[in-house]
Design a protein around this motif. Structure first.
Motif, PDB file in Angstrom:
ATOM      1  N   TYR A  49      -9.631 -54.930  25.746  1.00 57.97           N
ATOM      2  CA  TYR A  49      -8.941 -55.794  24.827  1.00 57.97           C
ATOM      3  C   TYR A  49      -7.373 -55.928  24.844  1.00 57.97           C
ATOM      4  O   TYR A  49      -6.784 -57.032  24.644  1.00 57.97           O
ATOM      5  N   PRO A  50      -6.637 -54.762  24.983  1.00 58.51           N
ATOM      6  CA  PRO A  50      -5.115 -55.000  25.147  1.00 58.51           C
ATOM      7  C   PRO A  50      -4.993 -56.048  26.380  1.00 58.51           C
ATOM      8  O   PRO A  50      -3.950 -56.496  26.314  1.00 58.51           O
ATOM      9  N   TRP A  53      -5.162 -59.373  24.883  1.00 56.72           N
ATOM     10  CA  TRP A  53      -4.135 -59.618  23.717  1.00 56.72           C
ATOM     11  C   TRP A  53      -2.921 -60.056  24.509  1.00 56.72           C
ATOM     12  O   TRP A  53      -2.193 -60.862  24.141  1.00 56.72           O
ATOM     13  N   THR A  57      -0.993 -63.462  24.509  1.00 55.80           N
ATOM     14  CA  THR A  57       0.541 -63.401  23.969  1.00 55.80           C
ATOM     15  C   THR A  57       1.404 -64.116  24.993  1.00 55.80           C
ATOM     16  O   THR A  57       2.415 -64.539  24.742  1.00 55.80           O
ATOM     17  N   THR A  70       0.395 -61.415  14.839  1.00 55.56           N
ATOM     18  CA  THR A  70       0.474 -60.802  15.986  1.00 55.56           C
ATOM     19  C   THR A  70      -0.715 -61.089  16.517  1.00 55.56           C
ATOM     20  O   THR A  70      -0.768 -61.238  17.827  1.00 55.56           O
ATOM     21  N   TRP A  71      -1.998 -61.035  15.971  1.00 57.35           N
ATOM     22  CA  TRP A  71      -3.182 -61.446  16.557  1.00 57.35           C
ATOM     23  C   TRP A  71      -3.825 -62.710  16.509  1.00 57.35           C
ATOM     24  O   TRP A  71      -4.618 -62.904  16.648  1.00 57.35           O
TER      25      TRP A  71
END
Length: 302
Positions: A49-50, A53, A57, A70-71
């Motif tokens: 997941y990171p 993300w 981003t 942020t999400w």
């Protein structure tokens, strides 16, 4: 004349159903497998997941990053962040500097560490156990203690302002672990091979290059990959010995990443981080099987 024929009686019906103990064992196994799958799934979420993300981003604009959650997903997919990171952010230069510093240091480290491991395990001479202990003590010295003396030496010898301080420091700090690991791998190599080579007239150098190196090539790849990640992700040494933008490595460049007019552009910054992370991840995935073979080759003595 009538003969008595035996009367076939039906065989007693056997119960083929599993016993209660077997049923309980099966339920326990299914339950344990379920827990293992749940833990593996949780670890995958934590690891993957990171990365997702971070990639999303990297496609955001600065307005998305500052004025939205942020999400949240990008309102517009800014693929130009990658080209901006490569040109305006000078990531291409930082990657080039990292390669010019890491690869020569890695080559020197593997050459010297393999030769030392061969000498400590295959060759018989007085004091080799003490010599190995001296190499192991080098692993206990914190890098922070040697930075100031090294900086003074490099400045007085005129090496400051080049990549040589990084190459020499990387080689010296990584050599103790390399020697220890290669000596461990050489411990599993059969001595009869070198005895036969000596009987056939092979010298030490020939035995080292033509016999030992092919036997420990998986170990070399494993040690080299581990050390490559250590050196590539170094920030402390590179930050100490790089005194200009033209000498920054990838980690120092990310630390000082700015766009036009000194403002931080978060989209290109995360794009540069993605270039760094996914590049090293692809290297590991490509060499994964070789690394596994190398990790297990020194576990059992042959």
């Amino acid at each position: 004349m009538a003969t008595d024929t035996p009367v076939k009686t039906p065989a007693r019906h056997r119960d083929h159903r599993p016993s209660r103990a077997a049923a309980r064992t099966g339920r326990k196994r299914r339950g344990s497998r379920l827990w293992v799958k749940a833990v593996v799934g949780l670890l995958l979420v934590v690891e993957v997941y990171p990365l997702i993300w971070m990639f999303l981003t990297s496609l955001k604009s600065n307005d998305d990053y500052l004025n939205h959650s942020t999400w949240s997903l990008p309102t517009t997919w800014e693929w130009g962040n990658y080209s901006e990171a490569w040109t305006t952010g000078h990531i291409g230069l930082y990657v080039q500097n990292s390669l010019l510093a890491v690869l020569p240091a890695l080559a020197l480290m593997l050459l010297l560490g393999t030769a030392a491991g061969f000498a400590l395990q295959i060759m018989v001479w007085k004091g080799r156990s003490l010599t190995l202990l001296v190499f192991l003590t080098g692993m206990m010295v914190p890098p922070q203690m040697i930075l100031l003396p090294l900086f003074t030496v490099y400045f007085q010898t005129g090496l400051s302002g080049t990549l040589w301080p990084l190459i020499l420091t990387y080689t010296g700090t990584g050599l103790p672990l390399t020697v220890f690991m290669m000596a461990t791998y050489y411990r599993s190599v059969p001595r009869e091979l070198f005895e036969a080579a000596t009987i056939d007239g092979a010298g030490i150098l020939r035995a080292f290059w033509t016999i030992s190196i092919p036997l420990v090539r998986n170990a070399l790849l494993t040690v080299g990959l581990v050390q490559f990640f250590f050196l590539w992700n170094d920030l402390l040494i590179a930050l100490t010995f790089t005194n200009g933008q033209d000498l920054r490595t990838i980690q120092v460049g990310l630390l000082n990443f700015t766009g036009d007019f000194g403002a931080t552009q978060y989209g290109p910054l995360f794009a540069a981080i993605c270039i760094n992370v996914f590049g090293t991840l692809l290297i590991y995935l490509f060499l994964n099987q070789k690394v596994m073979k190398g990790l297990t080759s020194g576990a059992v003595k042959g």
